[in-house]
Design an enzyme around this catalytic site. Sequence first.
Site, short mmCIF file in Angstrom:
data_model
loop_
_atom_site.label_atom_id
_atom_site.label_comp_id
_atom_site.label_asym_id
_atom_site.label_seq_id
_atom_site.Cartn_x
_atom_site.Cartn_y
_atom_site.Cartn_z
CB VAL A 132 22.34 67.45 9.11
CG1 VAL A 132 22.98 68.32 8.03
CG2 VAL A 132 21.33 66.49 8.48
CE LYS A 190 13.69 66.22 1.60
NZ LYS A 190 13.93 64.78 1.80
CB VAL A 240 15.69 69.75 -2.02
CG1 VAL A 240 14.95 68.81 -2.97
CG2 VAL A 240 14.76 70.80 -1.48
N GLY A 252 20.02 56.96 10.03
CA GLY A 252 19.94 58.42 10.08
C GLY A 252 19.24 59.03 8.87
CG ASP A 260 11.14 64.91 3.98
OD1 ASP A 260 11.71 65.74 4.70
OD2 ASP A 260 11.70 64.32 3.03
N1 HSE Z 1 13.92 62.10 6.04
C1 HSE Z 1 14.49 62.62 4.85
C2 HSE Z 1 14.53 61.54 3.79
C3 HSE Z 1 15.88 63.14 5.15
O1 HSE Z 1 14.35 60.37 4.15
O2 HSE Z 1 14.67 61.85 2.62
C4 HSE Z 1 16.49 63.95 4.08
O3 HSE Z 1 15.77 65.12 3.82
#
Ligand code: HSE
Length: 349
Positions: free
Chosen positions: A12, A199, A127, A181, A195
């Site tokens: 990023v 969010k 998010v 990525g 994750d």
């Molecule tokens: N690892 C996260 C995803 C990256 O795959 O959504 C973006 O927040």
Amino acid sequence: MLNIAIMGFGTVGSGIAEVISNNYALVKSRLGDDINIKRILDLRDFPDSPYANRVTHNFDDIISDESIAVVAETMGGVGAAYKYTKALLEAGKHVVTSNKELVATHGIELLRIAESRGVKYLFEGSVGGGIPLIRPMNESLAHDDIIEITGILNGTTNFILTEMAAGYDFDAALREAQRLGYAEADPSADIDGYDACRKICILAAVAFGVLIPPAKVSCRGIRGLTLDHLAAAAEKNRAVKLIARARRLPDGKIEAEVAPYEVVMTNPLYSVEGVFNGVLLHGSMTGDVMFYGRGAGSLPTASAVVADIIECAAGSGCGKKHLTWEDGSGLYLLPEEGTVPGLGERIKF
Ligand code: HSE
């Protein structure tokens, strides 16, 4: 001239430099000023980068530089990122970030510090990758009472599930998500749902003004899902999605969860595939609103961070809603078992 710094020159952070360089004239016209990446903090050197001479290993070069007004934190994690962000806000610098773990863990404290110092702590990139989500919630929907949020908030798992639905292998899909990525440094944060959980806690805090600690939220990921689960859903004309949901009840309690669902075909999230994210909001006046776009990846996520940099320097309309959050630890409720009307059913395994 707006001088900025970037902390963390990975996927990023380097994307921020690329977005600014590619869209320089546009960013300059929106800012009404030139923009200069004055410092880049990273443990590594980047001898082949055009920014090689801006790289520093010393945080003091950023915090002590009075000409740097905005700092983008794209380091990730809650260690050095937390310490540096706090110090920068206390020193009166704006901070923008894509670090959802930090916002979901220490957002209450960091937003309070920002407010007390008259600076901004913005996290559009935390998010939904490149989807404008937090600013529309704070501004375009500022008049409305958002009651419910349902989303596909993790690009990596949605990418894996889309590949699996086509009969491909979990491990190969994960490797491809890492290569592109999308995945976290430790992909178990994606696969096990953490994750997406961070969010949904951030979105719920933006909507409801209270932050539920992610550790309180019922969270199941996609580890252990098999091609049989996907085939069983397909037979019923449903699609398997990792769903993150939050809902405010009339008494102020907040239900939230992350779980794999068999999503019915009539729900707009059914068609969200690959790295794309989709978020459905329900406002008491607006009704249903859907957001859709690339939920991960260097340039989409960096774009959201650059938009925040512009807001810090040039200001924006009415982003005053829930400028600070309260602790919502005591408000959490586990959602009820059973079918969720209009969405589908949790997959038990
Ligand atoms: N690892 C996260 C995803 C990256 O795959 O959504 C973006 O927040």
